[in-house]
Design a protein around this motif. Sequence first.
Motif, PDB file in Angstrom:
ATOM      1  N   GLU A 149       8.482  31.217  34.619  1.00 52.38           N
ATOM      2  CA  GLU A 149       9.309  31.107  35.009  1.00 52.38           C
ATOM      3  C   GLU A 149       9.967  32.679  34.892  1.00 52.38           C
ATOM      4  OE1 GLU A 149      11.846  27.643  35.997  1.00 52.38           O
ATOM      5  OE2 GLU A 149      10.147  26.159  35.579  1.00 52.38           O
ATOM      6  N   ASP A 150      10.351  32.614  33.500  1.00 46.55           N
ATOM      7  CA  ASP A 150      11.306  33.450  32.897  1.00 46.55           C
ATOM      8  C   ASP A 150      10.652  35.190  33.362  1.00 46.55           C
ATOM      9  OD1 ASP A 150      13.161  32.242  32.929  1.00 46.55           O
ATOM     10  OD2 ASP A 150      11.855  31.078  31.090  1.00 46.55           O
ATOM     11  N   SER A 151       9.101  35.215  33.597  1.00 42.02           N
ATOM     12  CA  SER A 151       8.425  36.303  33.457  1.00 42.02           C
ATOM     13  C   SER A 151       8.787  37.827  33.658  1.00 42.02           C
ATOM     14  CB  SER A 151       7.337  36.971  34.363  1.00 42.02           C
ATOM     15  OG  SER A 151       6.533  37.477  34.913  1.00 42.02           O
ATOM     16  N   PRO A 152       9.287  38.901  33.221  1.00 34.86           N
ATOM     17  CA  PRO A 152       9.663  40.043  33.762  1.00 34.86           C
ATOM     18  C   PRO A 152       9.681  40.662  35.407  1.00 34.86           C
ATOM     19  CG  PRO A 152       8.614  40.771  31.946  1.00 34.86           C
ATOM     20  CD  PRO A 152       8.301  39.312  32.472  1.00 34.86           C
ATOM     21  N   TRP A 153       8.959  39.875  36.065  1.00 38.95           N
ATOM     22  CA  TRP A 153       7.828  40.539  36.921  1.00 38.95           C
ATOM     23  C   TRP A 153       9.368  39.797  38.996  1.00 38.95           C
ATOM     24  CZ3 TRP A 153       5.367  44.491  38.703  1.00 38.95           C
ATOM     25  CH2 TRP A 153       3.891  44.396  37.905  1.00 38.95           C
ATOM     26  N   TRP A 154       9.534  38.281  38.171  1.00 39.81           N
ATOM     27  CA  TRP A 154      10.780  37.743  38.650  1.00 39.81           C
ATOM     28  C   TRP A 154      11.927  38.593  38.782  1.00 39.81           C
ATOM     29  CZ3 TRP A 154       7.658  34.964  41.582  1.00 39.81           C
ATOM     30  CH2 TRP A 154       7.250  33.859  40.896  1.00 39.81           C
ATOM     31  N   ASP A 155      12.527  39.219  37.550  1.00 36.75           N
ATOM     32  CA  ASP A 155      13.653  40.327  37.486  1.00 36.75           C
ATOM     33  C   ASP A 155      13.539  41.161  38.643  1.00 36.75           C
ATOM     34  OD1 ASP A 155      16.066  41.186  37.422  1.00 36.75           O
ATOM     35  OD2 ASP A 155      15.378  42.101  35.610  1.00 36.75           O
ATOM     36  N   ASP A 156      14.383  41.437  40.104  1.00 42.01           N
ATOM     37  CA  ASP A 156      14.543  42.050  40.511  1.00 42.01           C
ATOM     38  C   ASP A 156      15.754  43.653  39.588  1.00 42.01           C
ATOM     39  OD1 ASP A 156      15.482  44.251  42.153  1.00 42.01           O
ATOM     40  OD2 ASP A 156      16.589  42.438  44.099  1.00 42.01           O
ATOM     41  N   ARG A 157      15.307  44.722  39.607  1.00 38.06           N
ATOM     42  CA  ARG A 157      15.427  45.287  38.587  1.00 38.06           C
ATOM     43  C   ARG A 157      16.787  46.340  39.369  1.00 38.06           C
ATOM     44  NH1 ARG A 157      10.551  50.102  36.682  1.00 38.06           N
ATOM     45  NH2 ARG A 157       9.673  48.403  34.767  1.00 38.06           N
ATOM     46  N   ALA A 158      17.002  46.010  40.033  1.00 41.18           N
ATOM     47  CA  ALA A 158      18.491  46.950  40.803  1.00 41.18           C
ATOM     48  C   ALA A 158      19.676  45.517  41.191  1.00 41.18           C
ATOM     49  CB  ALA A 158      17.513  46.401  43.243  1.00 41.18           C
ATOM     50  N   THR A 159      19.961  44.688  40.625  1.00 37.50           N
ATOM     51  CA  THR A 159      20.417  43.718  40.173  1.00 37.50           C
ATOM     52  C   THR A 159      20.410  44.052  38.262  1.00 37.50           C
ATOM     53  OG1 THR A 159      19.494  42.338  39.745  1.00 37.50           O
ATOM     54  CG2 THR A 159      19.974  42.678  41.566  1.00 37.50           C
ATOM     55  N   LEU A 160      21.664  45.045  38.371  1.00 39.20           N
ATOM     56  CA  LEU A 160      21.302  45.545  37.085  1.00 39.20           C
ATOM     57  C   LEU A 160      22.293  44.624  35.846  1.00 39.20           C
ATOM     58  CD1 LEU A 160      22.361  49.499  36.698  1.00 39.20           C
ATOM     59  CD2 LEU A 160      20.262  47.539  37.248  1.00 39.20           C
ATOM     60  N   ASN A 161      23.151  44.084  36.258  1.00 39.82           N
ATOM     61  CA  ASN A 161      24.099  42.389  35.661  1.00 39.82           C
ATOM     62  C   ASN A 161      23.357  41.288  35.529  1.00 39.82           C
ATOM     63  OD1 ASN A 161      25.268  44.725  34.766  1.00 39.82           O
ATOM     64  ND2 ASN A 161      26.248  44.195  36.127  1.00 39.82           N
ATOM     65  N   VAL A 162      21.990  40.740  36.662  1.00 39.30           N
ATOM     66  CA  VAL A 162      21.612  39.588  36.431  1.00 39.30           C
ATOM     67  C   VAL A 162      20.328  39.451  36.080  1.00 39.30           C
ATOM     68  CG1 VAL A 162      21.277  37.515  38.760  1.00 39.30           C
ATOM     69  CG2 VAL A 162      23.514  39.613  38.307  1.00 39.30           C
ATOM     70  N   VAL A 163      19.133  38.481  35.988  1.00 42.83           N
ATOM     71  CA  VAL A 163      18.067  38.404  35.923  1.00 42.83           C
ATOM     72  C   VAL A 163      17.789  37.473  36.231  1.00 42.83           C
ATOM     73  CG1 VAL A 163      16.635  37.876  33.543  1.00 42.83           C
ATOM     74  CG2 VAL A 163      18.444  39.390  32.981  1.00 42.83           C
ATOM     75  N   GLU A 164      16.532  37.883  37.107  1.00 43.92           N
ATOM     76  CA  GLU A 164      16.515  37.110  38.310  1.00 43.92           C
ATOM     77  C   GLU A 164      15.308  36.127  37.360  1.00 43.92           C
ATOM     78  OE1 GLU A 164      18.766  39.044  40.577  1.00 43.92           O
ATOM     79  OE2 GLU A 164      16.918  39.147  39.257  1.00 43.92           O
ATOM     80  N   GLN A 165      15.581  34.717  38.376  1.00 43.67           N
ATOM     81  CA  GLN A 165      14.130  33.780  37.428  1.00 43.67           C
ATOM     82  C   GLN A 165      13.368  33.022  38.826  1.00 43.67           C
ATOM     83  OE1 GLN A 165      16.290  31.038  35.395  1.00 43.67           O
ATOM     84  NE2 GLN A 165      15.360  31.481  33.717  1.00 43.67           N
ATOM     85  N   ARG A 166      12.422  32.669  38.543  1.00 49.81           N
ATOM     86  CA  ARG A 166      11.418  32.256  39.738  1.00 49.81           C
ATOM     87  C   ARG A 166      12.058  31.198  40.970  1.00 49.81           C
ATOM     88  NH1 ARG A 166       7.074  26.931  38.637  1.00 49.81           N
ATOM     89  NH2 ARG A 166       9.126  26.089  39.191  1.00 49.81           N
ATOM     90  N   ASP A 167      12.685  30.321  40.371  1.00 48.92           N
ATOM     91  CA  ASP A 167      13.503  30.013  41.316  1.00 48.92           C
ATOM     92  C   ASP A 167      14.518  30.345  42.690  1.00 48.92           C
ATOM     93  OD1 ASP A 167      11.247  27.678  40.710  1.00 48.92           O
ATOM     94  OD2 ASP A 167      12.998  25.970  40.393  1.00 48.92           O
ATOM     95  N   GLU A 168      15.064  31.523  41.771  1.00 53.83           N
ATOM     96  CA  GLU A 168      16.080  31.482  43.015  1.00 53.83           C
ATOM     97  C   GLU A 168      15.021  33.054  43.736  1.00 53.83           C
ATOM     98  OE1 GLU A 168      19.255  33.607  40.388  1.00 53.83           O
ATOM     99  OE2 GLU A 168      18.004  33.319  39.091  1.00 53.83           O
ATOM    100  N   VAL A 169      13.624  33.388  43.175  1.00 54.56           N
ATOM    101  CA  VAL A 169      12.803  33.906  44.260  1.00 54.56           C
ATOM    102  C   VAL A 169      12.256  33.805  45.543  1.00 54.56           C
ATOM    103  CG1 VAL A 169      11.048  36.041  44.133  1.00 54.56           C
ATOM    104  CG2 VAL A 169      12.410  36.016  42.174  1.00 54.56           C
ATOM    105  N   LEU A 170      11.820  32.542  45.163  1.00 50.47           N
ATOM    106  CA  LEU A 170      11.242  31.837  46.062  1.00 50.47           C
ATOM    107  C   LEU A 170      12.383  31.284  47.029  1.00 50.47           C
ATOM    108  CD1 LEU A 170       9.060  29.194  43.409  1.00 50.47           C
ATOM    109  CD2 LEU A 170       8.673  30.967  44.857  1.00 50.47           C
TER     110      LEU A 170
END
Length: 892
Positions: free
Chosen positions: A719-740
């Motif tokens: 759930e914390d893989s760097p692939w889930w994170d959106d590089r465009a949101t510099l101050n936020v680290v997205e996780q799996r369920d947010e992307v889903l």
Amino acid sequence: MSGTTVLRRAGLGLAVVLVIALVVATVATFTFVRRPLPDHGGTASLPGLGGAVEVIRDERGIPHLYADTATDLFMAQGYVHAQDRFFEMDYRRHLTAGRLAELVGPAESAITADQVIRTMGWRRVAEQEWDLLEPETRTYLTAYADGVNAYLAERSPSSLALEYTVLGLQVEVEDIAPWHPVDSLAWLKAMAWDLVGNYGEELERAAAYGQTGDVDMVAQLFPEYPAERNLPILPTAAEIEANAQLAADADSTASTGTDADASAPGGATSTEVLTTDATAALESTLSALAAVPHPLGSGDGIGSNSWVVSGEHTESGLPLLANDPHLSPSVPGIWYQAGLHCRSTGPECPFDVSGFTFAGMPGVIIGHNADLSWGLTNLTADSSDFFLERTYPDGTYLYDGGRQRLTERVETIEVNGGEPIELTIRSTEHGPIVSDVLTSTREAGQMPLPEISPPPGSGGFAVALSWTALEPGRTMDAVFAINTSAGADDIAAAAALFEVPTQNIVFATTAGDIGYQAPGRIPVREEVQDGVVPADGSWPRPGWDPRYDWQGYLDPADLPSVINPDSGVIVAANQPVLAPERYPDFGSDFAYGYRAQQIYDRISEMVETGPVGAEEMALIQADETDPAAEMLVPVLRDIEFADEDFADSELDADFVNEALDLFEDWDYVNDTDSAAAAYFASVWANLLRLTFWDQLPADHRPSGGSRWIEAVRGLLADEDSPWWDDRATLNVVEQRDEVLGEALIDARVQLTVSLGKDPQDWRWGGVHTLTPTHEVLGGDAAPAIVADYMNLPTAELGGGPSIVNANGWRADAWTEGYPDFAVTAVPSMRMVVDMADLDASTWVNLTGSSGHRASGHYGDQYEAWAAGETYPWPFSRSAVEAAEQQRLTLRP
């Protein structure tokens, strides 16, 4: 690049459009539209024949040819192909010779395609193959060419095809050049290019590493093949046992996912060779190669299903064989059905064969004879490598610590209506430098390697292509050998000649045997200790290090095969022959086995309840169960939305939950009427966009095929893989369920616009459509009135990528911010062969037998094909005559 793009860039003027409009509006009476239609009845003269040849056609215009000698048979086949499909043949020979601009004019895309194909030298290699072939093969090719030329004689271009009339309004259309036997051989190169193994994946690894700098992240995009979940073609007993156990536990593990492989392919410890702008040279190489037209298709959707079931499981007690190659849709379709029959078979005339042919080549490519049936699927063995070359301004390149001189040749590209273009082609010992083709590619690789700093003024990087099809071979010998095979030994002997493209051969005999044989010319790659990249063919290779050179080819006698396996079932659907870790010689980039496993499971279910017949095989070909949905939907069902999630939005939870409810009772079947299938496809496209687009180059965005199913399966467990994170949101680290969750919301909004507000009204067929497009005069680029006439009607289809009914679409294709679900790959034909009664076999083609738009056989199989229906396939003389509608007698 399509022929339509060529025509567009050549520029149809207003006068042309007006003339074409007039032609189409009066198609029923305007003579030159119907002028090319051939005579399928009566008697015609074919000089050079030794005796009369009968051409008996059924109600769909499919011909069965009867002759007394093999040369007469193939001369007649050439004549018949030219009758029905000559423009397609002519287009193909211009393509394979790098002469498209000579046909269509000064179109930039045609010139670029010619430059790339000339650089690879397809026609040159075909010419070199001529002397390697058996004398009988050369005789057959010559007879075929004589038959084509006999039809061309005394016929003007406008009497051969409407396409010449249309082209003649824009460019000069001269008398048609005679067909040459090498024109048929050159088509093998186009086949091989479209079905080449992993060159895309090779470049994609480099591109992904260039963006992420993280070997582990790249590896997650290329997970190991799940041999225990999706069986290889030739599974071990342990894999079969583990597969059965996983199936039994499926309910409890459905939503857990699996861990992705976190190690670099091939055990690499570093990728220093790709830490600089060398990746730019590779990216530019991909752009150059993308200019090559793909008449068979390209990408994830290009593959096939084939399987064979032994008599122990069938109603008749003899085997059943099924095959449906997945290729690019076009009109006319890729295949031409025909029967080739010697009236009396023997050494002088050994052919009694029927099946699917290529217009422009003699023989049958897939089909059956009186003793044996065979199906082909793409083996996707790794038969090519890119070599990064360090070049210098003095015409040398670095190799083994010293300098070698580049070889050069100059070719002239003739341009219809334009000035000739001279092309200088450079090569190293690894092959032609494909990065020279475009100006952008020549400028791409100017940065030095960190370990090998060139002196000032170095030429930078170049990219050479090693590919087995660029060495002359004897695949044409193999075509005729398979046509006359009677058993496993014959198939093995033929496979030793079938060098490119690498194909899986499944076969069955009237004696009751079933079998599998892997053919192909497969490079041997040695392990390289402490190399800068893996040496297994999965990454581009440093050309200056001889340890990365190919060490010859696998011995055909050592290639995998099986006869009469205990299971009584063989399924070959582009998955590995053997698990890659057990048999690394074929490489590591295959389809991930979802189609194959679905077929295997369906057959297993059927035989448990009793013996099966041809009808059951056809039902399996129509299966539309979506493996991506089976993997992901159980996780999506756990996503919950509340109104507070939409505090800053005009949406609310009910709006999204209405769509999410479609998944509650869904059976994962992508039929045309399924609302859930439409929603899932949009969710899948959005999930791949949100997860990967920010960290991959645009040319390498996820296509949505089987590898991406397996990659996402692995990421679901992290759930914390760097692939889930959106590089465009510099101050936020997205996780799996947010992307889903975001994918579910975006898909709901998009389908509301395209299909309506009520999810219950959505239909998969409403967005998943196919319009078979003429390769030159169809498509959006052509004038609408021309395209509407030349193309077939739009059909709504079920299925999808990595589904048995493989009507594929690409998840990386978006139009104006919306996913485009248009069908890009199809089962180009379907066949089921009953070895107990060959006349009970069935077949269907995507379009029809004719390439003439005014013919009733231009698209007369299309409606049945779209509905998953097939036609009787007569083979015996009595069955052919019972189906007879027209008879043409060719006389000397």
